[in-house]
Write a protein that holds these residues in place. Structure first.
Motif, PDB file in Angstrom:
ATOM      1  N   GLN A  50       0.858  -1.177   0.000  1.00 54.12           N
ATOM      2  CA  GLN A  50       0.000   0.000   0.000  1.00 54.12           C
ATOM      3  C   GLN A  50       0.895   1.228   0.000  1.00 54.12           C
ATOM      4  OE1 GLN A  50      -2.618  -1.029   3.431  1.00 54.12           O
ATOM      5  NE2 GLN A  50      -4.234  -0.695   1.915  1.00 54.12           N
ATOM      6  N   ILE A  51       0.577   2.173  -0.880  1.00 58.38           N
ATOM      7  CA  ILE A  51       1.368   3.396  -1.005  1.00 58.38           C
ATOM      8  C   ILE A  51       0.430   4.594  -0.953  1.00 58.38           C
ATOM      9  CG2 ILE A  51       3.227   2.293  -2.307  1.00 58.38           C
ATOM     10  CD1 ILE A  51       2.010   3.417  -4.869  1.00 58.38           C
ATOM     11  N   PRO A  52       0.964   5.759  -0.668  1.00 60.31           N
ATOM     12  CA  PRO A  52       0.117   6.955  -0.658  1.00 60.31           C
ATOM     13  C   PRO A  52      -0.517   7.195  -2.037  1.00 60.31           C
ATOM     14  CG  PRO A  52       2.250   7.410   0.360  1.00 60.31           C
ATOM     15  CD  PRO A  52       2.340   6.059  -0.263  1.00 60.31           C
ATOM     16  N   LYS A  53      -1.732   7.739  -2.021  1.00 65.64           N
ATOM     17  CA  LYS A  53      -2.448   8.003  -3.269  1.00 65.64           C
ATOM     18  C   LYS A  53      -1.648   8.904  -4.205  1.00 65.64           C
ATOM     19  CE  LYS A  53      -7.079   7.445  -1.359  1.00 65.64           C
ATOM     20  NZ  LYS A  53      -8.360   8.099  -1.069  1.00 65.64           N
ATOM     21  N   SER A  54      -0.951   9.881  -3.639  1.00 63.98           N
ATOM     22  CA  SER A  54      -0.181  10.801  -4.481  1.00 63.98           C
ATOM     23  C   SER A  54       0.965  10.078  -5.195  1.00 63.98           C
ATOM     24  CB  SER A  54       0.379  11.954  -3.647  1.00 63.98           C
ATOM     25  OG  SER A  54       1.201  11.461  -2.602  1.00 63.98           O
ATOM     26  N   LEU A  55       1.608   9.144  -4.526  1.00 66.00           N
ATOM     27  CA  LEU A  55       2.674   8.372  -5.153  1.00 66.00           C
ATOM     28  C   LEU A  55       2.108   7.452  -6.219  1.00 66.00           C
ATOM     29  CD1 LEU A  55       5.596   7.435  -5.403  1.00 66.00           C
ATOM     30  CD2 LEU A  55       5.196   5.896  -3.458  1.00 66.00           C
ATOM     31  N   HIS A  56       0.967   6.845  -5.938  1.00 63.05           N
ATOM     32  CA  HIS A  56       0.307   5.980  -6.912  1.00 63.05           C
ATOM     33  C   HIS A  56       0.002   6.764  -8.189  1.00 63.05           C
ATOM     34  CE1 HIS A  56      -2.997   2.675  -7.507  1.00 63.05           C
ATOM     35  NE2 HIS A  56      -2.249   2.832  -8.568  1.00 63.05           N
ATOM     36  N   ARG A  57      -0.553   7.963  -8.014  1.00 59.83           N
ATOM     37  CA  ARG A  57      -0.886   8.822  -9.163  1.00 59.83           C
ATOM     38  C   ARG A  57       0.375   9.180  -9.943  1.00 59.83           C
ATOM     39  NH1 ARG A  57      -3.786  11.853  -6.666  1.00 59.83           N
ATOM     40  NH2 ARG A  57      -2.781  13.336  -5.901  1.00 59.83           N
ATOM     41  N   ASN A  58       1.445   9.557  -9.217  1.00 62.48           N
ATOM     42  CA  ASN A  58       2.706   9.934  -9.853  1.00 62.48           C
ATOM     43  C   ASN A  58       3.272   8.759 -10.668  1.00 62.48           C
ATOM     44  OD1 ASN A  58       5.634  10.220 -10.132  1.00 62.48           O
ATOM     45  ND2 ASN A  58       5.433  12.041  -8.870  1.00 62.48           N
ATOM     46  N   LEU A  59       3.274   7.571 -10.080  1.00 62.14           N
ATOM     47  CA  LEU A  59       3.783   6.393 -10.778  1.00 62.14           C
ATOM     48  C   LEU A  59       2.930   6.057 -11.999  1.00 62.14           C
ATOM     49  CD1 LEU A  59       4.669   4.178  -7.687  1.00 62.14           C
ATOM     50  CD2 LEU A  59       6.305   5.183  -9.302  1.00 62.14           C
ATOM     51  N   ALA A  60       1.615   6.159 -11.850  1.00 64.61           N
ATOM     52  CA  ALA A  60       0.714   5.878 -12.976  1.00 64.61           C
ATOM     53  C   ALA A  60       0.954   6.866 -14.114  1.00 64.61           C
ATOM     54  CB  ALA A  60      -0.734   5.924 -12.507  1.00 64.61           C
ATOM     55  N   ASP A  61       1.135   8.143 -13.782  1.00 63.11           N
ATOM     56  CA  ASP A  61       1.404   9.153 -14.806  1.00 63.11           C
ATOM     57  C   ASP A  61       2.716   8.859 -15.538  1.00 63.11           C
ATOM     58  OD1 ASP A  61      -0.912  10.488 -14.119  1.00 63.11           O
ATOM     59  OD2 ASP A  61       0.101  12.047 -12.931  1.00 63.11           O
ATOM     60  N   ARG A  62       3.759   8.534 -14.787  1.00 59.77           N
ATOM     61  CA  ARG A  62       5.056   8.242 -15.408  1.00 59.77           C
ATOM     62  C   ARG A  62       4.984   6.983 -16.273  1.00 59.77           C
ATOM     63  NH1 ARG A  62       9.991  10.382 -12.218  1.00 59.77           N
ATOM     64  NH2 ARG A  62       9.071  12.135 -11.100  1.00 59.77           N
ATOM     65  N   ALA A  63       4.262   5.990 -15.805  1.00 59.17           N
ATOM     66  CA  ALA A  63       4.113   4.754 -16.578  1.00 59.17           C
ATOM     67  C   ALA A  63       3.402   5.032 -17.894  1.00 59.17           C
ATOM     68  CB  ALA A  63       3.333   3.718 -15.761  1.00 59.17           C
ATOM     69  N   GLU A  64       2.358   5.858 -17.833  1.00 55.12           N
ATOM     70  CA  GLU A  64       1.614   6.195 -19.048  1.00 55.12           C
ATOM     71  C   GLU A  64       2.507   6.934 -20.048  1.00 55.12           C
ATOM     72  OE1 GLU A  64      -2.368   8.666 -20.428  1.00 55.12           O
ATOM     73  OE2 GLU A  64      -2.108   8.125 -18.312  1.00 55.12           O
ATOM     74  N   ARG A  65       3.327   7.876 -19.536  1.00 49.71           N
ATOM     75  CA  ARG A  65       4.255   8.596 -20.418  1.00 49.71           C
ATOM     76  C   ARG A  65       5.268   7.662 -21.073  1.00 49.71           C
ATOM     77  NH1 ARG A  65       6.458  12.740 -16.533  1.00 49.71           N
ATOM     78  NH2 ARG A  65       4.717  12.305 -15.187  1.00 49.71           N
ATOM     79  N   GLU A  66       5.630   6.599 -20.374  1.00 49.06           N
ATOM     80  CA  GLU A  66       6.592   5.627 -20.901  1.00 49.06           C
ATOM     81  C   GLU A  66       5.917   4.568 -21.767  1.00 49.06           C
ATOM     82  OE1 GLU A  66       9.933   5.650 -20.608  1.00 49.06           O
ATOM     83  OE2 GLU A  66       9.853   7.516 -19.469  1.00 49.06           O
ATOM     84  N   GLY A  67       4.589   4.594 -21.790  1.00 45.37           N
ATOM     85  CA  GLY A  67       3.851   3.643 -22.615  1.00 45.37           C
ATOM     86  C   GLY A  67       3.834   2.223 -22.051  1.00 45.37           C
ATOM     87  N   MET A  68       3.794   2.128 -20.732  1.00 46.36           N
ATOM     88  CA  MET A  68       3.766   0.804 -20.103  1.00 46.36           C
ATOM     89  C   MET A  68       2.783   0.805 -18.955  1.00 46.36           C
ATOM     90  SD  MET A  68       7.516   0.872 -18.139  1.00 46.36           S
ATOM     91  CE  MET A  68       8.471   0.812 -19.611  1.00 46.36           C
ATOM     92  N   SER A  69       2.471  -0.402 -18.487  1.00 49.77           N
ATOM     93  CA  SER A  69       1.574  -0.510 -17.337  1.00 49.77           C
ATOM     94  C   SER A  69       2.312  -0.021 -16.096  1.00 49.77           C
ATOM     95  CB  SER A  69       1.126  -1.963 -17.137  1.00 49.77           C
ATOM     96  OG  SER A  69       2.206  -2.742 -16.659  1.00 49.77           O
ATOM     97  N   ILE A  70       1.551   0.309 -15.067  1.00 50.86           N
ATOM     98  CA  ILE A  70       2.177   0.763 -13.825  1.00 50.86           C
ATOM     99  C   ILE A  70       3.037  -0.351 -13.221  1.00 50.86           C
ATOM    100  CG2 ILE A  70       0.186   0.198 -12.388  1.00 50.86           C
ATOM    101  CD1 ILE A  70       0.893   2.713 -10.697  1.00 50.86           C
ATOM    102  N   GLU A  71       2.582  -1.599 -13.352  1.00 49.40           N
ATOM    103  CA  GLU A  71       3.354  -2.727 -12.828  1.00 49.40           C
ATOM    104  C   GLU A  71       4.707  -2.841 -13.538  1.00 49.40           C
ATOM    105  OE1 GLU A  71       0.183  -2.932 -13.795  1.00 49.40           O
ATOM    106  OE2 GLU A  71      -0.944  -3.599 -12.020  1.00 49.40           O
ATOM    107  N   GLN A  72       4.681  -2.723 -14.874  1.00 47.51           N
ATOM    108  CA  GLN A  72       5.925  -2.786 -15.648  1.00 47.51           C
ATOM    109  C   GLN A  72       6.850  -1.628 -15.274  1.00 47.51           C
ATOM    110  OE1 GLN A  72       4.054  -2.667 -19.497  1.00 47.51           O
ATOM    111  NE2 GLN A  72       4.571  -4.816 -19.920  1.00 47.51           N
ATOM    112  N   TYR A  73       6.274  -0.449 -15.103  1.00 41.90           N
ATOM    113  CA  TYR A  73       7.076   0.717 -14.765  1.00 41.90           C
ATOM    114  C   TYR A  73       7.734   0.554 -13.387  1.00 41.90           C
ATOM    115  CZ  TYR A  73       8.544   5.456 -13.801  1.00 41.90           C
ATOM    116  OH  TYR A  73       9.313   6.555 -13.474  1.00 41.90           O
TER     117      TYR A  73
END
Length: 88
Positions: free
Chosen positions: A56-79
């Motif tokens: 479990q991680i803070p919502k803000s970190l989850h959002r940040n990771l999801a945004d970066r993953a999307e920019r890299e063109g990969m799933s959040i898990e892959q990122y």
């Protein structure tokens, strides 16, 4: 060194000698602990890792990771796996 027996260690000039010496040290350690009435721990077993991790991680970190993953063109898990692999 035997990790389950605190302070039980030995050495040798060759691998064969070291193995003989550590077995002797183990036997003496157990005998001494028994004679002194100390607890003799059971050997631990090797841990098997499943490769799964729940975190479990803070919502803000989850959002940040999801945004970066999307920019890299990969799933959040892959990122996250890529980031952790680089860090390790």
């Amino acid at each position: 060194m035997i990790k389950d027996l605190l302070g039980c260690m030995s050495q040798g000039e060759t691998l064969s000698e070291a193995m003989e010496n550590i077995q002797e040290a183990r036997q003496l350690w157990i005998e001494t602990a028994y004679e002194c009435g100390h607890e003799i721990p059971l050997p631990t077993t090797e841990v098997e890792y499943s490769g799964s991790l729940f975190l479990q991680i803070p919502k803000s970190l989850h959002r940040n990771l999801a945004d970066r993953a999307e920019r890299e063109g990969m799933s959040i898990e892959q990122y996250i796996l890529a980031v952790l692999s680089k860090a390790a």
